[in-house]
Write a protein that holds these residues in place. Structure first.
Motif, PDB file in Angstrom:
ATOM      1  N   LEU A 151       0.873  -1.047   0.007  1.00  0.00           N
ATOM      2  CA  LEU A 151       0.038   0.018  -0.090  1.00  0.00           C
ATOM      3  C   LEU A 151       0.800   1.177  -0.170  1.00  0.00           C
ATOM      4  CD1 LEU A 151      -2.040  -2.095   1.066  1.00  0.00           C
ATOM      5  CD2 LEU A 151      -3.159  -0.225   2.067  1.00  0.00           C
ATOM      6  N   GLY A 180      -2.096   4.770   1.702  1.00  0.00           N
ATOM      7  CA  GLY A 180      -3.562   4.386   1.694  1.00  0.00           C
ATOM      8  C   GLY A 180      -4.174   3.659   0.741  1.00  0.00           C
ATOM      9  N   LYS A 181      -3.351   3.768  -0.602  1.00  0.00           N
ATOM     10  CA  LYS A 181      -3.834   3.181  -1.663  1.00  0.00           C
ATOM     11  C   LYS A 181      -3.236   1.805  -1.974  1.00  0.00           C
ATOM     12  CE  LYS A 181      -4.354   7.380  -4.658  1.00  0.00           C
ATOM     13  NZ  LYS A 181      -3.897   8.014  -5.823  1.00  0.00           N
ATOM     14  N   LYS A 220      -5.506  -1.601   4.514  1.00  0.00           N
ATOM     15  CA  LYS A 220      -5.593  -0.244   4.441  1.00  0.00           C
ATOM     16  C   LYS A 220      -6.067   0.400   6.006  1.00  0.00           C
ATOM     17  CE  LYS A 220      -8.514   3.680   2.706  1.00  0.00           C
ATOM     18  NZ  LYS A 220      -7.218   4.441   2.508  1.00  0.00           N
TER      19      LYS A 220
END
Length: 320
Positions: A41, A44-45, A142
Motif C-alpha cells: 500500500l 492508503g492506496k 488499509k
C-alpha cells in the motif's frame, strides 16, 4: 438480511490465524514461505494489477524492502500466508502526486519496482470490482496501516511505540502500554415513510449525490438510539421502530458501518445546515430511476458502499 454479508468488504471467511500473531518465529517462517504473498500500500492506496485485481507480489519481492515498518500478517488462505506492507516513503515522479483535497482521488501511481501493470489506486474506485477475498484483505490492510501511521506515539506517555503481534498491536517501550487497532462504529440508516426513503447530501459531495443518513455512535449509546438521534439532529424527523440490517467495514480510515432501517413518525424536514447541505424524501420510483441513470437530480450511490446495497435491497423488497 439474508444476504447481508454479500456487501463489499462483507467478509470472505479469511483465516486470520490470530493465534500466530504472538509467535514471531513462526511469522518469520511464514514470510519466508515460497507461497507467501504481500499486497503493498502507498499512502492508503492498495496496489492493483493489470487486470484490476489486488496487486499481490511474492513476500520476498525486492520492492518490499522499502517498507518503513515490518510486514503485517493478514492471515492465510488456500494459496498460502498473506501479508501487507506500507511503501508510503516512496516518492512518485513529478506530476503523479495524489489529490488529497478532492472528494475522490482518481490519480494512480506506478512504482518502478513493481511488476508491469501494477499501480496504486484509490480503494473507493476499485472496491466493487474486487473479489470477496481481495476486498477483505484490502480493507484490513488499509485500516491497519492507517492506524499505525496515525498512532505511532503512546497515548499514555507520549513516547514512540513499536509494532508488535505481527502488526496487530503497538507496545510502548517506555511505559509498557499496549495499544490495539481502533474501529469506529457508525450508524447508516434507511429511514422510510410509506413509499419513500429519507436521503441527504453533505457539503462538497459531487452534484446529484444523495445517500442514507449516517453518523458516529456515541459512548453509552445503542445502535437504535444512535439512529434516532442522528436523524433528529440532521433533519428533525422523529424515528420509531429501528432494526439492524447489515454491517460493512469501511476503512476510510477505520469505521464499521452498522446498517439499519427505521420508520419515520413524521415527514417534515427541518435541515441542520451544519450537518447536511440538503435532504429530501425520495420515492421508490425515483430511486429506481437514479439507479438506472436517468433521474434529472439524483445519481446512484457509489458502487460498493453499504448505502447503495441497502437501497437496492429496499427497491427489491429484500430487507428481511
Amino acid at each position: 438480511m439474508r444476504d447481508a454479508e454479500t456487501v463489499t468488504f462483507g467478509g470472505s471467511a479469511l483465516n486470520r490465524a490470530a493465534e500466530l500473531r504472538a509467535r514471531p518465529d513462526e511469522i518469520a517462517a511464514l514470510l519466508n514461505d515460497p507461497a507467501a504473498r504481500a499486497v503493498p500500500l502507498w499512502r492508503g492506496k492498495p496496489s492493483i494489477d493489470g487486470a484490476g485485481a489486488l496487486g499481490w507480489v511474492a513476500a520476498n519481492h525486492p520492492v518490499l524492502r522499502d517498507g518503513e515498518e515490518p510486514a503485517i500478517f493478514l492471515g492465510s488462505d488456500e494459496t498460502g500466508p498473506l501479508f501487507t506492507i506500507d511503501l508510503s516513503a516512496w516518492q512518485p515522479e513529478t506530476g503523479a502526486d495524489p489529490v488529497p483535497a478532492s472528494f475522490f482521488d482518481a490519480t494512480e501511481q506506478r512504482h518502478p519496482g513493481l511488476p508491469d501493470g501494477h499501480r496504486f489506486a484509490e480503494l473507493r474506485n476499485i472496491m466493487a470490482d474486487l473479489s470477496a477475498r481481495d476486498a477483505e484483505c484490502a480493507a484490513t490492510a488499509k485500516a491497519l496501516i492507517g492506524w499505525h501511521r496515525s498512532h505511532r506515539f503512546c497515548s499514555a506517555c507520549g513516547e514512540e511505540s513499536g509494532v508488535a503481534q505481527a502488526g496487530w498491536q503497538r507496545v510502548c517501550g517506555a511505559c509498557g502500554a499496549v495499544h490495539f487497532p481502533r474501529t469506529d462504529p457508525v450508524v447508516i440508516m434507511l429511514i422510510t415513510r410509506g413509499n419513500s426513503a429519507l436521503l441527504g447530501r453533505s457539503p462538497g459531495w459531487p452534484e446529484g449525490m444523495y445517500s442514507c443518513l449516517a453518523g458516529f455512535m456515541e459512548p453509552g449509546e445503542t445502535m437504535e438510539a444512535a439512529v434516532r438521534r442522528e436523524v433528529m439532529e440532521e433533519t428533525r424527523v422523529r424515528v420509531g421502530a429501528v432494526r439492524y440490517l447489515a454491517s460493512q467495514p469501511w476503512p476510510y480510515p477505520s469505521s464499521l458501518m452498522l446498517g439499519a432501517v427505521g420508520e419515520a413518525l413524521d415527514e417534515t424536514i427541518i435541515l441542520d445546515p451544519n450537518e447536511l447541505e440538503a435532504a429530501r424524501w425520495v420515492s421508490r420510483e425515483d430511486m429506481a430511476r437514479a439507479f438506472a441513470g436517468d433521474h434529472p437530480e439524483i445519481r446512484a450511490p457509489r458502487r460498493g458502499a453499504i448505502a447503495g446495497f441497502i437501497l437496492r435491497n429496499w427497491l427489491a423488497d429484500r430487507l428481511d
